[in-house]
Motif scaffolding. Structure first.
Motif, short mmCIF file in Angstrom:
data_model
loop_
_atom_site.label_atom_id
_atom_site.label_comp_id
_atom_site.label_asym_id
_atom_site.label_seq_id
_atom_site.Cartn_x
_atom_site.Cartn_y
_atom_site.Cartn_z
N UNK A 1 0.85 -1.19 0.00
CA UNK A 1 0.00 0.00 0.00
C UNK A 1 0.89 1.24 0.00
N UNK A 2 0.95 1.91 -1.10
CA UNK A 2 1.90 3.01 -1.24
C UNK A 2 1.17 4.34 -1.33
N UNK A 3 1.22 5.08 -0.23
CA UNK A 3 0.56 6.38 -0.14
C UNK A 3 1.55 7.53 -0.31
N UNK A 4 2.78 7.25 -0.71
CA UNK A 4 3.78 8.32 -0.76
C UNK A 4 3.42 9.40 -1.77
N UNK A 5 2.82 9.02 -2.87
CA UNK A 5 2.44 10.00 -3.89
C UNK A 5 1.45 9.36 -4.84
N UNK A 6 0.67 10.18 -5.53
CA UNK A 6 -0.20 9.67 -6.58
C UNK A 6 0.56 9.45 -7.89
N UNK A 7 1.88 9.60 -7.85
CA UNK A 7 2.70 9.23 -9.00
C UNK A 7 3.06 7.74 -8.98
N UNK A 8 2.67 7.01 -7.94
CA UNK A 8 3.01 5.59 -7.85
C UNK A 8 1.96 4.69 -8.49
N UNK A 9 1.04 5.25 -9.21
CA UNK A 9 0.03 4.44 -9.90
C UNK A 9 0.66 3.65 -11.04
N UNK A 10 0.00 2.56 -11.41
CA UNK A 10 0.40 1.76 -12.56
C UNK A 10 -0.76 1.69 -13.53
N UNK A 11 -0.50 1.54 -14.83
CA UNK A 11 -1.59 1.51 -15.81
C UNK A 11 -2.59 0.40 -15.50
N UNK A 12 -3.86 0.72 -15.64
CA UNK A 12 -4.92 -0.28 -15.49
C UNK A 12 -4.93 -1.19 -16.72
N UNK A 13 -5.59 -2.34 -16.64
CA UNK A 13 -5.67 -3.22 -17.82
C UNK A 13 -6.22 -2.51 -19.05
N UNK A 14 -7.26 -1.69 -18.86
CA UNK A 14 -7.82 -0.97 -19.99
C UNK A 14 -6.84 0.02 -20.58
N UNK A 15 -6.06 0.65 -19.74
CA UNK A 15 -5.06 1.60 -20.20
C UNK A 15 -3.96 0.89 -20.99
N UNK A 16 -3.56 -0.29 -20.53
CA UNK A 16 -2.55 -1.06 -21.25
C UNK A 16 -3.06 -1.46 -22.63
N UNK A 17 -4.32 -1.83 -22.72
CA UNK A 17 -4.90 -2.17 -24.02
C UNK A 17 -4.93 -0.96 -24.94
N UNK A 18 -5.22 0.21 -24.38
CA UNK A 18 -5.22 1.44 -25.18
C UNK A 18 -3.83 1.72 -25.73
N UNK A 19 -2.80 1.46 -24.94
CA UNK A 19 -1.43 1.64 -25.41
C UNK A 19 -1.13 0.71 -26.58
N UNK A 20 -1.51 -0.56 -26.44
CA UNK A 20 -1.22 -1.54 -27.49
C UNK A 20 -1.92 -1.19 -28.80
#
Length: 337
Positions: A1-20
Motif C-alpha cells: 500500500x503506497x501512499x507516498x504519492x499519486x505518481x506511484x500508480x500503474x496503468x490499469x488493464x484498460x489503459x494497457x490495451x489502449x497503449x497496445x
C-alpha cells in the motif's frame, strides 16, 4: 500500500490495451495522430487554442516559464510552489529568471500580496513578468483556490501586463472538489499545465495549454529541453483513456482521504492537520512520535507514507489504493498507541 504519492500508480488493464492499440507517428514532426488527438481533447476541454504534450509536469511548467519570461525577469509565486521548491532550481537554470516568493496561505497567494510584490519600472529592479499559481496546492494539503481569488489575481496581472500561469498538476482534483469548470480556467489563465501521471493514473505525461502562438514557441523550447518524443502516441493513449475513464473516480480518492483523516484525528498523537479538500493529507505527529518513526512503523505494516518535514507526514490517495486497503490502513491506525 503506497501512499507516498499519486505518481506511484500503474496503468490499469484498460489503459494497457489502449497503449497496445495506439496509432502512432513521429510527434516531433507533428505526425503522431494519438498525440494530436490528446492535445486537441485537452485544448477543447479548456477552451484554449492549442496544447503540447510533454513528458512531465516539471517540463510543462519550465517550458511555460521560459516562454513567458526573459533572462533577468522576476516570477511571483508561493514559497510552497512546486515550480519554486521541487523543480531543481529550474526557473534560474532554464529561464535565467529569479523568484519573488510570497508566504500566502497553504501555498495560495492573494491579489493584494501579488500587487505589492510587483517591482517598479526601475532599471535597478528585475522586471516582474509572470505570476504562477498552483491548484491544488501540494504542500498546502491539496487545498483549492476560491474562484474569486483567482479572478482578483488575474485582474492585477492584466492591470500590470503580467502573464498568469497555472501549475495544474492536480487541477482535475480541484475541479471535482469545487465545481469550477475547465472552460473558466482556460478563459482566465495565459497558460495551464495539467498532469496525467498523478490522479489520472498515466505512467508519464503532462499537457501544456495556451494560445496558438504560445504553444508554437513552447514546442521549440520543449525541443531545446530534450522533450521532443517520437512515437509518443503509446503514452498519449493512456492520457486519452484517463480522460474518458478516470475523471469520475477521483471522487473516490477524495472520500478515502477523508476516511483516513477521520481515523487519524481520533488519535492523541495526531497534531495539526491541514484541511482535507481533495486527495492529500498533511498532518503533524507528536506524543513520542516523529514523522520518521511514524513512517517506519507503518512500513512494517506494509503501508508506505512520506515524512515531508521534521514535523509533518503526507499521505496521498490514488487509483492504486483500493477500499480494502483503506480499511486496512484505518485498522492499523486505530491500533496504534
Amino acid at each position: 500500500m503506497d501512499y507516498r504519492s499519486d505518481t506511484f500508480t500503474k496503468p490499469t488493464p484498460g489503459m494497457l490495451q489502449a497503449m497496445l492499440a495506439a496509432d502512432t507517428g513521429d510527434d516531433v514532426f507533428g505526425e503522431d495522430p494519438t498525440v494530436n488527438k490528446l492535445e486537441a481533447m485537452m485544448s477543447e476541454l479548456f477552451g484554449m487554442e492549442a496544447a503540447l504534450y510533454c513528458p512531465s509536469g516539471t517540463m510543462s511548467n519550465q517550458v511555460a516559464i521560459k516562454v513567458h519570461t526573459q533572462p533577468g525577469d522576476e516570477v511571483i509565486c508561493s514559497t510552497l510552489a512546486h515550480v519554486y521548491i521541487y523543480e531543481g532550481g529550474g526557473i534560474a537554470f532554464n529561464a535565467g529568471a529569479q523568484v519573488r516568493a510570497l508566504e500566502g496561505d497553504r501555498g495560495m497567494i492573494s491579489a493584494p500580496d501579488v500587487e505589492a510584490a510587483i517591482n517598479p519600472d526601475d532599471v535597478h529592479k528585475a522586471r516582474t513578468s509572470l505570476v504562477c499559481l498552483e491548484n491544488t496546492s501540494n504542500r498546502g494539503g491539496g487545498c483549492c483556490y476560491n474562484w474569486d481569488d483567482i479572478l482578483q489575481i488575474k485582474a492585477v496581472c492584466a492591470a500590470h501586463n503580467l502573464q498568469l500561469h497555472l501549475d495544474g498538476a492536480r487541477l482535475f482534483n480541484a475541479l471535482l472538489s469545487t465545481g469550477q469548470t475547465a472552460a473558466a480556467y482556460g478563459a482566465t489563465f495565459d497558460s495551464i499545465s495539467v498532469c496525467l501521471n498523478k490522479g489520472m493514473g498515466c505512467p508519464i505525461g503532462s499537457v501544456l495549454m495556451g494560445s496558438a502562438g504560445f504553444i508554437r514557441e513552447a514546442r521549440r523550447v520543449r525541443k531545446k529541453f530534450g522533450g521532443g518524443m517520437r512515437q509518443a502516441g503509446y503514452m498519449a493513449a493512456t492520457g486519452i483513456y484517463a480522460l474518458e475513464n478516470h475523471l469520475h473516480r477521483l471522487a473516490e480518492d477524495h472520500q478515502h482521504a477523508k476516511m483516513i483523516a477521520a481515523a487519524l484525528l481520533e488519535k492523541e498523537f495526531t497534531g495539526h492537520m491541514l484541511p482535507v479538500e481533495t486527495n492529500i493529507l498533511i498532518f503533524e505527529v507528536h506524543g513520542g512520535w516523529t514523522p520518521v518513526k511514524f513512517r517506519d512503523y507503518l512500513e512494517r505494516e506494509g503501508i508506505r507514507v512520506m515524512a515531508i518535514s521534521p514535523t509533518q507526514v503526507r499521505i496521498v490517495l490514488h487509483l492504486g489504493i483500493t477500499p480494502e486497503m483503506v480499511e486496512k490502513t484505518i485498522d492499523v491506525i486505530r491500533a496504534m498507541a
